[in-house]
Design a protein around this motif. Structure first.
Motif, PDB file in Angstrom:
ATOM      1  N   THR A 173       0.830  -1.209   0.000  1.00 23.09           N
ATOM      2  CA  THR A 173       0.000   0.000   0.000  1.00 23.09           C
ATOM      3  C   THR A 173       0.864   1.258   0.000  1.00 23.09           C
ATOM      4  O   THR A 173       0.605   2.202  -0.747  1.00 23.09           O
ATOM      5  CB  THR A 173      -0.953   0.001   1.217  1.00 23.09           C
ATOM      6  OG1 THR A 173      -1.795  -1.162   1.147  1.00 23.09           O
ATOM      7  CG2 THR A 173      -1.812   1.248   1.252  1.00 23.09           C
ATOM      8  N   ALA A 174       1.896   1.270   0.826  1.00 25.94           N
ATOM      9  CA  ALA A 174       2.770   2.440   0.919  1.00 25.94           C
ATOM     10  C   ALA A 174       3.506   2.695  -0.393  1.00 25.94           C
ATOM     11  O   ALA A 174       3.635   3.842  -0.832  1.00 25.94           O
ATOM     12  CB  ALA A 174       3.768   2.269   2.057  1.00 25.94           C
TER      13      ALA A 174
ATOM     14  N   TYR B  10      -8.166   9.505   3.738  1.00 25.24           N
ATOM     15  CA  TYR B  10      -8.525   9.427   2.323  1.00 25.24           C
ATOM     16  C   TYR B  10      -9.828   8.663   2.128  1.00 25.24           C
ATOM     17  O   TYR B  10     -10.697   9.061   1.358  1.00 25.24           O
ATOM     18  CB  TYR B  10      -7.430   8.731   1.510  1.00 25.24           C
ATOM     19  CG  TYR B  10      -6.113   9.457   1.440  1.00 25.24           C
ATOM     20  CD1 TYR B  10      -6.012  10.837   1.573  1.00 25.24           C
ATOM     21  CD2 TYR B  10      -4.938   8.751   1.241  1.00 25.24           C
ATOM     22  CE1 TYR B  10      -4.795  11.486   1.503  1.00 25.24           C
ATOM     23  CE2 TYR B  10      -3.712   9.392   1.167  1.00 25.24           C
ATOM     24  CZ  TYR B  10      -3.651  10.757   1.297  1.00 25.24           C
ATOM     25  OH  TYR B  10      -2.440  11.386   1.227  1.00 25.24           O
ATOM     26  N   LEU B  11      -9.966   7.539   2.842  1.00 24.74           N
ATOM     27  CA  LEU B  11     -11.130   6.683   2.658  1.00 24.74           C
ATOM     28  C   LEU B  11     -12.409   7.297   3.217  1.00 24.74           C
ATOM     29  O   LEU B  11     -13.511   6.836   2.906  1.00 24.74           O
ATOM     30  CB  LEU B  11     -10.881   5.309   3.278  1.00 24.74           C
ATOM     31  CG  LEU B  11      -9.784   4.488   2.588  1.00 24.74           C
ATOM     32  CD1 LEU B  11      -9.526   3.203   3.344  1.00 24.74           C
ATOM     33  CD2 LEU B  11     -10.134   4.211   1.130  1.00 24.74           C
ATOM     34  N   ALA B  12     -12.280   8.347   4.020  1.00 30.21           N
ATOM     35  CA  ALA B  12     -13.466   9.066   4.505  1.00 30.21           C
ATOM     36  C   ALA B  12     -14.133   9.856   3.377  1.00 30.21           C
ATOM     37  O   ALA B  12     -15.310  10.197   3.462  1.00 30.21           O
ATOM     38  CB  ALA B  12     -13.083  10.000   5.643  1.00 30.21           C
ATOM     39  N   ASN B  13     -13.389  10.110   2.298  1.00 33.42           N
ATOM     40  CA  ASN B  13     -13.916  10.817   1.144  1.00 33.42           C
ATOM     41  C   ASN B  13     -14.759   9.833   0.326  1.00 33.42           C
ATOM     42  O   ASN B  13     -14.245   8.812  -0.131  1.00 33.42           O
ATOM     43  CB  ASN B  13     -12.746  11.357   0.314  1.00 33.42           C
ATOM     44  CG  ASN B  13     -13.189  12.080  -0.940  1.00 33.42           C
ATOM     45  OD1 ASN B  13     -14.257  11.847  -1.482  1.00 33.42           O
ATOM     46  ND2 ASN B  13     -12.327  12.962  -1.409  1.00 33.42           N
ATOM     47  N   PRO B  14     -16.052  10.124   0.118  1.00 32.37           N
ATOM     48  CA  PRO B  14     -16.905   9.190  -0.619  1.00 32.37           C
ATOM     49  C   PRO B  14     -16.404   8.858  -2.029  1.00 32.37           C
ATOM     50  O   PRO B  14     -16.703   7.791  -2.552  1.00 32.37           O
ATOM     51  CB  PRO B  14     -18.256   9.913  -0.687  1.00 32.37           C
ATOM     52  CG  PRO B  14     -18.228  10.915   0.410  1.00 32.37           C
ATOM     53  CD  PRO B  14     -16.784  11.299   0.590  1.00 32.37           C
TER      54      PRO B  14
ATOM     55  N   SER C  75     -11.622   1.031  -0.335  1.00 33.80           N
ATOM     56  CA  SER C  75     -11.526   0.254   0.903  1.00 33.80           C
ATOM     57  C   SER C  75     -11.853  -1.215   0.664  1.00 33.80           C
ATOM     58  O   SER C  75     -11.474  -2.071   1.463  1.00 33.80           O
ATOM     59  CB  SER C  75     -12.437   0.834   1.985  1.00 33.80           C
ATOM     60  OG  SER C  75     -13.796   0.678   1.627  1.00 33.80           O
ATOM     61  N   GLY C  76     -12.520  -1.509  -0.418  1.00 37.52           N
ATOM     62  CA  GLY C  76     -12.831  -2.897  -0.762  1.00 37.52           C
ATOM     63  C   GLY C  76     -11.696  -3.637  -1.451  1.00 37.52           C
ATOM     64  O   GLY C  76     -11.793  -4.836  -1.679  1.00 37.52           O
ATOM     65  N   HIS C  77     -10.621  -2.931  -1.757  1.00 38.87           N
ATOM     66  CA  HIS C  77      -9.483  -3.603  -2.401  1.00 38.87           C
ATOM     67  C   HIS C  77      -8.846  -4.542  -1.390  1.00 38.87           C
ATOM     68  O   HIS C  77      -8.514  -4.136  -0.282  1.00 38.87           O
ATOM     69  CB  HIS C  77      -8.462  -2.582  -2.900  1.00 38.87           C
ATOM     70  CG  HIS C  77      -7.427  -3.191  -3.779  1.00 38.87           C
ATOM     71  ND1 HIS C  77      -6.425  -4.005  -3.308  1.00 38.87           N
ATOM     72  CD2 HIS C  77      -7.268  -3.132  -5.119  1.00 38.87           C
ATOM     73  CE1 HIS C  77      -5.682  -4.413  -4.311  1.00 38.87           C
ATOM     74  NE2 HIS C  77      -6.164  -3.895  -5.421  1.00 38.87           N
ATOM     75  N   PRO C  78      -8.643  -5.791  -1.752  1.00 39.16           N
ATOM     76  CA  PRO C  78      -8.175  -6.766  -0.762  1.00 39.16           C
ATOM     77  C   PRO C  78      -6.778  -6.507  -0.198  1.00 39.16           C
ATOM     78  O   PRO C  78      -6.459  -6.997   0.880  1.00 39.16           O
ATOM     79  CB  PRO C  78      -8.221  -8.097  -1.511  1.00 39.16           C
ATOM     80  CG  PRO C  78      -8.231  -7.731  -2.956  1.00 39.16           C
ATOM     81  CD  PRO C  78      -8.878  -6.385  -3.054  1.00 39.16           C
ATOM     82  N   ARG C  79      -5.940  -5.740  -0.871  1.00 37.64           N
ATOM     83  CA  ARG C  79      -4.577  -5.515  -0.374  1.00 37.64           C
ATOM     84  C   ARG C  79      -4.393  -4.147   0.273  1.00 37.64           C
ATOM     85  O   ARG C  79      -3.365  -3.921   0.912  1.00 37.64           O
ATOM     86  CB  ARG C  79      -3.565  -5.662  -1.516  1.00 37.64           C
ATOM     87  CG  ARG C  79      -3.510  -7.106  -1.999  1.00 37.64           C
ATOM     88  CD  ARG C  79      -2.297  -7.404  -2.783  1.00 37.64           C
ATOM     89  NE  ARG C  79      -1.101  -7.313  -1.952  1.00 37.64           N
ATOM     90  CZ  ARG C  79       0.122  -7.356  -2.446  1.00 37.64           C
ATOM     91  NH1 ARG C  79       0.307  -7.449  -3.740  1.00 37.64           N
ATOM     92  NH2 ARG C  79       1.160  -7.283  -1.658  1.00 37.64           N
ATOM     93  N   LEU C  80      -5.347  -3.247   0.095  1.00 37.63           N
ATOM     94  CA  LEU C  80      -5.211  -1.912   0.662  1.00 37.63           C
ATOM     95  C   LEU C  80      -5.251  -1.996   2.185  1.00 37.63           C
ATOM     96  O   LEU C  80      -6.199  -2.522   2.757  1.00 37.63           O
ATOM     97  CB  LEU C  80      -6.321  -0.992   0.167  1.00 37.63           C
ATOM     98  CG  LEU C  80      -6.165   0.453   0.624  1.00 37.63           C
ATOM     99  CD1 LEU C  80      -5.075   1.149  -0.195  1.00 37.63           C
ATOM    100  CD2 LEU C  80      -7.473   1.187   0.491  1.00 37.63           C
ATOM    101  N   MET C  81      -4.219  -1.489   2.832  1.00 38.81           N
ATOM    102  CA  MET C  81      -4.094  -1.566   4.287  1.00 38.81           C
ATOM    103  C   MET C  81      -4.045  -0.154   4.847  1.00 38.81           C
ATOM    104  O   MET C  81      -3.022   0.522   4.765  1.00 38.81           O
ATOM    105  CB  MET C  81      -2.829  -2.345   4.646  1.00 38.81           C
ATOM    106  CG  MET C  81      -2.709  -2.727   6.081  1.00 38.81           C
ATOM    107  SD  MET C  81      -4.042  -3.711   6.789  1.00 38.81           S
ATOM    108  CE  MET C  81      -4.039  -5.170   5.786  1.00 38.81           C
TER     109      MET C  81
END
Length: 148
Positions: free
Chosen positions: A72-73, A86-90, A96-102
């Motif tokens: 992710t980094a 970032y994920l708070a932004n619609p 957030s559903g990406h399986p590798r995004l941490m």
């Protein structure tokens, strides 16, 4: 357009095996001082695993989490703890559903002379402990400590 003016590729840099090993060692030193055991992953700038180590008593799930934090980094040259904002932004939330995004602290891009040469992921402590160990290790080896 002539080939003299059209850039066909750009030079890329990647962390060396020796520097990756030095980061892993520095993370384990920092983690021991802080009071936890860790799994540590280092990727190249494309997110491919370059080096990995898990302390004998670190839980097995830390291995996968560390690799995904490093991935992710490296992917956006951004520390993983910033992803919660970032994920708070619609408009970005579907990622957030990406399986590798941490989106948990402990993942940092590895920056050398202003260029991302890889990703560092640490798992085993609290997110604050993982972040602290990452920052200490990056500084100890001589890499830049990203501000975001």
């Amino acid at each position: 357009m002539s080939s003299d003016t059209l850039a066909m590729a750009f030079p890329s840099s990647s962390i060396t095996r020796i520097a990756a090993g030095a980061l892993i060692s520095a993370v384990h030193t920092a983690a021991a001082r802080i009071g936890f055991t860790a799994a540590v992953a280092v990727t190249d700038p494309g997110g491919h695993l370059k080096a990995f180590d898990r302390a004998d008593d670190a839980p097995f799930l830390t291995a996968e989490v560390a690799v995904d934090k490093a991935w992710t980094a490296a992917s956006f040259h951004t520390s993983t703890h910033t992803w919660n904002d970032y994920l708070a932004n619609p408009s970005i939330a579907p990622l957030s559903g990406h399986p590798r995004l941490m989106a948990v602290g402990g993942g940092y891009p590895i920056i050398d002379n202003g260029r991302c040469v890889g990703g560092l992921g640490i798992s085993g402590g609290s997110y604050e402990q993982d972040q602290q160990a990452a920052e200490e290790a990056l500084a100890a080896v001589g890499f830049e400590v990203p501000t975001r």
